[in-house]
Design a protein around this motif. Sequence first.
Motif, PDB file in Angstrom:
ATOM      1  N   LEU A   1      20.660 -42.670  17.536  1.00 25.13           N
ATOM      2  CA  LEU A   1      19.712 -43.801  17.840  1.00 25.13           C
ATOM      3  C   LEU A   1      18.774 -43.629  19.013  1.00 25.13           C
ATOM      4  CD1 LEU A   1      22.206 -46.907  17.235  1.00 25.13           C
ATOM      5  CD2 LEU A   1      20.359 -46.307  15.707  1.00 25.13           C
ATOM      6  N   GLY A   2      19.420 -42.948  19.842  1.00 28.27           N
ATOM      7  CA  GLY A   2      18.497 -42.600  21.104  1.00 28.27           C
ATOM      8  C   GLY A   2      17.536 -41.569  20.600  1.00 28.27           C
ATOM      9  N   ALA A   3      17.700 -40.585  19.849  1.00 35.35           N
ATOM     10  CA  ALA A   3      16.749 -39.625  19.301  1.00 35.35           C
ATOM     11  C   ALA A   3      15.777 -40.378  18.525  1.00 35.35           C
ATOM     12  CB  ALA A   3      17.402 -38.642  18.608  1.00 35.35           C
ATOM     13  N   LYS A   4      16.142 -41.462  17.824  1.00 34.61           N
ATOM     14  CA  LYS A   4      15.289 -42.022  16.946  1.00 34.61           C
ATOM     15  C   LYS A   4      14.300 -43.234  17.888  1.00 34.61           C
ATOM     16  CE  LYS A   4      17.725 -42.014  12.775  1.00 34.61           C
ATOM     17  NZ  LYS A   4      18.525 -42.595  11.942  1.00 34.61           N
ATOM     18  N   GLY A   5      14.632 -43.315  19.219  1.00 30.02           N
ATOM     19  CA  GLY A   5      13.663 -44.100  20.073  1.00 30.02           C
ATOM     20  C   GLY A   5      14.256 -45.322  20.541  1.00 30.02           C
ATOM     21  N   LEU A   6      15.537 -45.645  20.467  1.00 30.68           N
ATOM     22  CA  LEU A   6      16.264 -46.991  21.222  1.00 30.68           C
ATOM     23  C   LEU A   6      15.871 -46.675  22.701  1.00 30.68           C
ATOM     24  CD1 LEU A   6      17.940 -49.466  20.776  1.00 30.68           C
ATOM     25  CD2 LEU A   6      20.021 -47.796  21.319  1.00 30.68           C
ATOM     26  N   PRO A   7      15.241 -47.776  23.147  1.00 28.96           N
ATOM     27  CA  PRO A   7      15.096 -47.665  24.679  1.00 28.96           C
ATOM     28  C   PRO A   7      16.224 -47.755  25.376  1.00 28.96           C
ATOM     29  CG  PRO A   7      13.476 -49.314  23.347  1.00 28.96           C
ATOM     30  CD  PRO A   7      14.793 -48.804  22.507  1.00 28.96           C
ATOM     31  N   VAL A   8      16.258 -47.024  26.590  1.00 27.09           N
ATOM     32  CA  VAL A   8      17.634 -47.046  27.328  1.00 27.09           C
ATOM     33  C   VAL A   8      16.872 -46.815  28.903  1.00 27.09           C
ATOM     34  CG1 VAL A   8      19.533 -45.814  28.310  1.00 27.09           C
ATOM     35  CG2 VAL A   8      19.081 -45.894  25.721  1.00 27.09           C
TER      36      VAL A   8
END
Length: 257
Positions: free
Chosen positions: A226-233
């Motif tokens: 999900l992070g690789a797909k752009g989930l903001p963190v």
Amino acid sequence: MPTLPVCSMPGPVIKECVSSDGTRIYADATGNPQGQSIVFVHGFALSGIVFDNLFADERMLQNFHLVRYDMRGYGRSGKPKEASAYTSALFAADFAAVMKEFSLSKPVLVGWSAGASIIADICAYISPCPLSGIITISGAVCPATAPKTFLPKLLGFFEAFLSQDATTALTARPAFVDALFNDPSKVSTEFKTALIGTTVAATPEIIAAIHTGHKPGECQDALLELGAKGLPVMALYGTEDTLQSGAHLMCTYNPPY
């Protein structure tokens, strides 16, 4: 940040959310129901009362719908004694139960310390991902890297909290609470006492069961995807924190311009 139109905000709403295994999860909500929902999850041995000041801040109340809950094993939530009651799937189910009770849609999750560990659980066991963003405070986004952030003082507290010796276990708790603040002398006795009381509810047996049963590092692949797909963190660490350090997790990016 634009301020939402002034509206009549309801008082705090308290609910007991029933998780998939029947464990009751304490949660409460306040603020502006028309604003962005933010779910706050506390850290090791504590409860949602750590966020009391935020939940009384008029700017927060006017602009956001604030929700917090006590993780299973802590605070006012149910405290199963078996390690099998602390799997990643059950921590995710607890979050789903809170979302359902408060009719939340795409909240931001703020996880402090151990509260950050359930992010991987949620991403692995709730599909599609129910979060619009993630903020971690002194907590590793990816649980497998969490041990790199632990400082010796925190590891000492872990050991003391697990001790079956009453003097060792109880002496460690007020010292742990003091270590949460840069200057504990400026924190009210009432608030520190409330936090100490919360840590006492986290008995050595319960902490051992959580430590044995909860393995979020084994299910972080979905989070990474999900992070690789752009989930903001956003990951935040305090430079004066004596319990955890984000130094090992930081990297420098030099843009090509």
